[in-house]
Scaffold this active site. Structure first.
Site, PDB file in Angstrom:
ATOM      1  N   SER A 199      20.088 -15.762   9.406  1.00  0.00           N
ATOM      2  CA  SER A 199      19.590 -16.168  10.716  1.00  0.00           C
ATOM      3  C   SER A 199      20.723 -16.180  11.741  1.00  0.00           C
ATOM      4  O   SER A 199      21.294 -15.126  12.028  1.00  0.00           O
ATOM      5  CB  SER A 199      18.889 -17.528  10.616  1.00  0.00           C
ATOM      6  OG  SER A 199      18.192 -17.837  11.804  1.00  0.00           O
ATOM      7  N   GLN A 255      14.405 -10.531  14.851  1.00  0.00           N
ATOM      8  CA  GLN A 255      14.778 -11.591  13.898  1.00  0.00           C
ATOM      9  C   GLN A 255      14.281 -12.970  14.334  1.00  0.00           C
ATOM     10  O   GLN A 255      14.006 -13.832  13.505  1.00  0.00           O
ATOM     11  CB  GLN A 255      16.311 -11.583  13.759  1.00  0.00           C
ATOM     12  CG  GLN A 255      16.874 -12.532  12.728  1.00  0.00           C
ATOM     13  CD  GLN A 255      18.017 -13.340  13.305  1.00  0.00           C
ATOM     14  OE1 GLN A 255      17.831 -14.098  14.265  1.00  0.00           O
ATOM     15  NE2 GLN A 255      19.185 -13.189  12.739  1.00  0.00           N
TER      16      GLN A 255
END
Length: 312
Positions: free
Chosen positions: A94, A252
């Site tokens: 992340s 993302q």
């Protein structure tokens, strides 16, 4: 072959980086540059807290990155290590993807810090507090987690956010759907579901407003080709082209972090040593996802850096 990997949110802790800064002028310079880029005393917050303020997404994201990059810079500057000579790939979980890109020279440190501050604020603001939630599913593989998420959705958002390793998957979405998933977990052959203490439902379609903000920000940001390829969260595949990297960073925000698949793909490509900078979270996930010949190192202190220097 070796991969340098970088942790995501949840690896922050009051006191992070203090011992490293006390021991190394290189580390101090990193923390000072991040403070100046953000116009705040982030390093003071990292050292002294309070924890409640450090845990805020807009502070935790640049803090975790700064700690990881400081650790790497000490290895490079004081250990005489060139990343391009000792590392074949970079990857991050992340927000750790931004740390990985900074490490590989694709983004300057000050730009990385500013992007993560914006990303944290945007993700926090995308969904009102209390509307969304996340839960960790223990003893769940990806197939069981996907089936559970589908059953619990009932017209709301409930999707897999993080495929961490063969025994841990995180789901994200509307709070009602996440609560239902926790109740239904055992019916789907999952050991248990645990509500996570997060302030927003990351990596799900509810984050689209934040993805839009990041698209605008990344559209005016110069990304250089990284020194080594990045294994991207959303594809679990290597990428080096700046335009594709930017598009994947936008995706993302709402997309799945395919960490298990990334670890397997890197191992299949020939990586045998994974080095985690600034945390001890990803290394166990890598070990659980790959085979017994894989070695991992967690580098968080001067002693860890000395040990790594001997190993590489």
């Amino acid at each position: 072959m070796r991969a340098f990997i970088f942790p995501g949110q949840g690896s922050q802790a009051v006191g992070m980086g203090k011992a490293l800064a006390d021991a190394s002028p290189t580390a101090r310079a990193v923390f000072q540059e991040v403070d100046e880029a953000l116009g705040q005393h982030l390093f003071r917050l990292m050292c002294d807290g309070p924890e409640s303020e450090l845990t805020l997404t807009e502070n935790a994201q640049p803090a975790i990155m700064a700690n990881a990059i400081a650790t790497l810079r000490v290895l490079e500057t004081e250990g005489g290590v060139r990343l391009s000579e000792k590392c074949n790939f970079v990857a991050g979980h992340s927000l750790g993807e931004y740390s990985a890109l900074c490490a590989a020279g694709a983004l300057p440190l000050s730009v990385t810090a500013a992007l993560l501050k914006l990303r944290g604020r945007a993700m926090q603001a995308a969904v009102p507090v209390g509307i969304g939630a996340m839960a960790a599913l223990l003893g769940a593989d990806i197939e069981k987690a996907e089936a559970l998420a589908a059953a619990a959705a009932q017209g709301e958002t409930c999707t897999v956010a993080n495929d961490n390793d063969p025994s841990q998957v995180v789901i994200s979405g509307h709070k009602g759907a996440i609560d239902r998933a926790i109740e239904l977990a055992k019916d789907h052959g999952i050991k248990r579901g645990i509500l996570l203490p997060v302030s927003a439902p990351f990596h799900c379609p509810l984050m689209q407003p934040a993805a839009n903000e990041m698209q605008n920000a990344l559209g005016t940001t110069t990304i250089h080709a990284p020194l080594v390829p990045l294994f991207a969260n959303v594809t679990a595949a290597p990428v080096s082209e700046p335009d594709i990297i930017a598009a994947q960073l936008v995706h993302q925000v709402t997309g799945r972090v395919r960490w298990r698949e990334s670890a397997i793909a890197m191992a299949e490509t020939g990586v045998t040593h994974f080095v985690e900078f600034g945390g001890k979270v990803l290394s166990p996930m890598v070990k659980r996802s790959t085979h017994e010949d894989i070695t991992t190192s967690s580098v968080t202190s001067m002693d860890d850096i000395e040990a790594l220097l001997k190993a590489i």
